[in-house]
Write an enzyme that holds these catalytic residues in place. Structure first.
Site, PDB file in Angstrom:
ATOM      1  N   LEU A   1       0.814  -1.221   0.000  1.00 17.63           N
ATOM      2  CA  LEU A   1       0.000   0.000   0.000  1.00 17.63           C
ATOM      3  C   LEU A   1       0.851   1.277   0.000  1.00 17.63           C
ATOM      4  O   LEU A   1       1.688   1.474   0.884  1.00 17.63           O
ATOM      5  CB  LEU A   1      -0.916   0.005   1.241  1.00 17.63           C
ATOM      6  CG  LEU A   1      -1.894   1.176   1.338  1.00 17.63           C
ATOM      7  CD1 LEU A   1      -2.917   1.133   0.231  1.00 17.63           C
ATOM      8  CD2 LEU A   1      -2.571   1.190   2.700  1.00 17.63           C
ATOM      9  N   ASP A   2       0.628   2.143  -0.992  1.00 17.66           N
ATOM     10  CA  ASP A   2       1.275   3.466  -1.075  1.00 17.66           C
ATOM     11  C   ASP A   2       2.798   3.390  -1.156  1.00 17.66           C
ATOM     12  O   ASP A   2       3.491   4.345  -0.817  1.00 17.66           O
ATOM     13  CB  ASP A   2       0.881   4.365   0.126  1.00 17.66           C
ATOM     14  CG  ASP A   2      -0.622   4.605   0.198  1.00 17.66           C
ATOM     15  OD1 ASP A   2      -1.289   4.523  -0.843  1.00 17.66           O
ATOM     16  OD2 ASP A   2      -1.130   4.859   1.299  1.00 17.66           O
ATOM     17  N   GLN A   3       3.314   2.244  -1.617  1.00 20.49           N
ATOM     18  CA  GLN A   3       4.768   2.073  -1.688  1.00 20.49           C
ATOM     19  C   GLN A   3       5.283   1.988  -3.120  1.00 20.49           C
ATOM     20  O   GLN A   3       6.475   1.805  -3.335  1.00 20.49           O
ATOM     21  CB  GLN A   3       5.186   0.779  -0.954  1.00 20.49           C
ATOM     22  CG  GLN A   3       4.791   0.735   0.501  1.00 20.49           C
ATOM     23  CD  GLN A   3       5.501   1.772   1.325  1.00 20.49           C
ATOM     24  OE1 GLN A   3       6.685   2.008   1.142  1.00 20.49           O
ATOM     25  NE2 GLN A   3       4.769   2.434   2.216  1.00 20.49           N
TER      26      GLN A   3
END
Lengths: 294, 294, 294, 294
Positions: free
Chosen positions: A237-239
């Protein structure tokens, strides 16, 4: 009644594009690779009209656009495959013979959805908007207004697997999936179906404020600048690899609602830029970073 | 030979300032507090020339500048103390009768040090630069060039306690300590001696990239914007109240060295802005956040 | 079918606003004016919740917001009129009891029109969009989509006087006229009907590139930044008081079309900011300049 | 005592640079020119490490950097001259065997002068600062501090011709003349001695506010953004090809003095960027516009 779409324009763009090829290449950095590629193009009658290089950490990136109107039939792609084997190079060539097909996923927030549809209408995004998918019905009249197909795929924790299966079926043949403030987390299985082909907008300056309610987090920390980030989606997530980021100043006077309002402008710009660069074959990904030949 | 400092200008500034008072106030939000304060000033012959308010989360912040040339002698501060007791208000009034005394701490990097000294010379920072302290001797000729006293206080893990003790002695009577890329972490004991009176520049967009080598961290994450943050120092590293932040775009072409170069410009501006606002009594701190009446 | 407008939200806003008054004042700078006004409000039971001052060139500007829920009935405005006479002060007080009525004038370009309608829908612009007027029929389905009344007023050099007369009739009772890339020059007579109440967006950084085709002018001059300007319309073309300006970098790679595309984003933001500030009674005009209490 | 200059660094830079050639080319756009040049380099053993192209209005611009460590002795420049004749192409190749020689002209304002000298010391500007020339003596201790030769050339209307003649003598062998807020207008004759080799900083966003006191002009017009422009000097005042521009927001609260202070930061950055690009052979000039391959 949907607004008339500027079809003439798309036709013309496709017409022009049909004579230009775009080659994206990356590989370990070998000395001869630049001249090998340019020689290969020359031999096949292609004239380079635009070139971008980048070398970093022993790796080489290149984007070449070439006039393909005099291209010797066949052969070029076979020879590129040979080069790829020799140099450990990955490559992609597009001929612009058809606009890319884009699916937009949205939820209740509509600003990014409208923005993409309006930019498409204005000719900023040379693609076909194949469909809008949402887990809420609210976007239906928006899609209708722009003459775009709409699919309502509601989702609950219980039905998520089935909903994503339906989505995968719908997305067959789509070149790019854009998460325009789609408020569901895609399962790793779905993400892996579209490597470097799902673009998300996260409403913070990553890596700050990962996860939910980034504007609230920003307000609590008392930052003096807020940001937005467009990135490719990966299972973490969000990486994923960052494509574009922008920031805007804020002060103690800004409430969370003000940050949300200011942020909407950032989100729209940063997401649209990422989509435009993708459509124009300007983004290369390696080791969780992007090279953007803008 | 040191450059002649523009003393006339400082004298003039001090001359003007002597007739203007600045009152900084914060308190729980009570209904009558605004009018109580303005009435109190009126009764003492003070005319408000500039006013800023802010209310948030049940708390009230105010900055008032007033013409004190007709001020009725005595009394005002006594009455403010009474108000403070009644409302749970904290306050500070300055009369500009003397410029604030500032100490700059530096290490080997000189860009922020030069920047502050040059802005001071240009009249942007109305204060007295009381001294430059460094753990390296390199800054000595810089301080000499600007006619500022220099103290070389080398430090090792073994001598840190003693070095900080010497520093505290030197800093006696100083209003503001500026860490101009001072590369030592101050001990919590030293920090507590100067609550909301030590300003640091951190070379990242906090809360992203806390700690060492933020530009390297930023490069590894592949961000498309870098930033700098000025903040008050608290015992928790890089966690203090943020005063100012700025960012600048970067691309895949920027090496870590390019980020460092671009960042220097940000660091200088963001640190100088924080110092200027502090000198002008524009910053209030509450609950790890700042209100900056700029 | 038009999209449902968020009427509940407007109702609530109006509800809250009904208890808050906003007073805008400007006058020659007299010593006692600040305290005279604040005393007057106190006497009538109004509590100041927000205050902004500005003094420049012997002139004084002020914006006060006050809690009017305990306001002593009548009297306040009479007393303000007395003050106005005494000090040569002009003033305006609004009670938020009804949202301002806004008319949008557009031509073929739709980006600013859509942007204003979308921001209105998102609650960013607390007003009533009373009508959209265009000299072309293209905007009709856009207005319909947002449930806004549309008037098609075609114009030729021969019919201009009559078209403007019709427009004046339609605009009766409108608080603000927004030229959202309306491509006709309003006659001085029409402009004088709406002093400081017509906001235009000019697609350049004024005073550079006055007149037609500013992006083309910018491209020919080879500038490295382009801009947009929102301003009040006065009889002199592109010479009115500037409300907001923004710029964005450009390079030799940007064609005129790229500048137009980049500029659209600027135009939308800069126009929307001006409208938002107007609606919130934050703009004062004097001597062809604005004071914007943002 | 002047500060020790980081000579080791310069030596290393020059050492590295000696193996890399930079070729700047412009010509009418001929089809075969890209491959002709890259073939010519390949034949002489040069490997392209970086390439930038631009085509506009029938004209072609290119910057190539190539590894020259295996360069076949002689021949390359002869062959480039042949190409130049054939294509009407102008070109320049630099080998980095010696840093460029730069002269800085200054007057009383010192911020740009200090900024350039500090960036040079920090390794941002890989050149030799050959001299500082000023019509005032004030900069002498600054030049001395950085160990740079200083020439005081006072000037009056009567002595201008003679002063410029002395200047031309001093500037013999200089690659670049930087006007770091030099407050004299150079005569057309002097300008013509250094075509596209004199860089000036103008403290406005050109073409707005040409001539004297641009910050005062900006304040009077009531702009909401100010700017700075670096450009090559041509005989027409403030009309030369623009190299870089930046802007910063301002408000009604900014006095002329505030604009001057804010502007200094812009001027420093914009001038330094232009100088850095010039030193790195990144600027091409045609028809009063620049192509900057940054």
């Amino acid at each position: 009644m949907p607004i008339a779409v500027a079809r003439t324009r798309s036709a013309t763009m496709s017409g022009i594009a049909a004579k230009v090829g775009t080659l994206l290449v990356q590989s370990p950095h070998h000395k001869g690779i630049v001249s090998a590629i340019s020689q290969l193009l020359a031999e096949h009658g292609a004239t380079i009209v635009d070139a971008d290089h980048h070398a970093e950490a022993g790796r080489f990136y290149q984007r070449l656009r070439f006039d393909a109107s005099m291209l010797v039939a066949g052969g070029l792609e076979t020879r590129l495959r040979e080069l790829a084997t020799r140099y450990g190079m990955t490559w992609r060539v597009t001929w612009g013979e058809r606009p890319k097909r884009v699916a937009i996923l949205a939820s209740k927030q509509e600003h990014c959805l409208y923005d993409l549809l309006l930019r498409h209408r204005a000719g900023e995004l040379p693609c076909e908007i194949a469909m809008v998918i949402s887990n809420h019905p609210d976007a239906a009249p928006i899609a209708a207004h722009f003459g775009v197909r709409f699919h309502h795929l509601p989702v609950t924790p219980m039905t998520k697997a089935r909903q994503e299966a339906e989505m995968v079926t719908l997305l067959d043949g789509v070149d790019l999936v854009v998460l325009a403030r789609y408020m569901q987390i895609l399962s790793p299985g779905l993400v892996r179906c579209f490597p470097s082909r799902i673009i998300n907008i996260h409403h913070s300056f990553l890596p700050a404020f990962v996860g939910a309610n980034p504007y609230r987090q920003a307000h609590e920390r008392g930052v003096k600048v807020i940001g937005a980030t467009s990135h490719f989606v990966t299972p973490e997530l969000d990486q994923g690899p960052i494509i574009d980021q922008e920031t805007i100043p804020c002060t103690h006077r800004d409430t969370v609602e003000d940050l949300i309002r200011k942020g909407r402008d950032l989100e729209k710009r940063v997401l649209a830029a990422a989509v435009r660069w993708f459509l124009d074959d300007r983004i290369l990904v390696h080791a969780n970073k992007t090279v953007v030949f803008d």
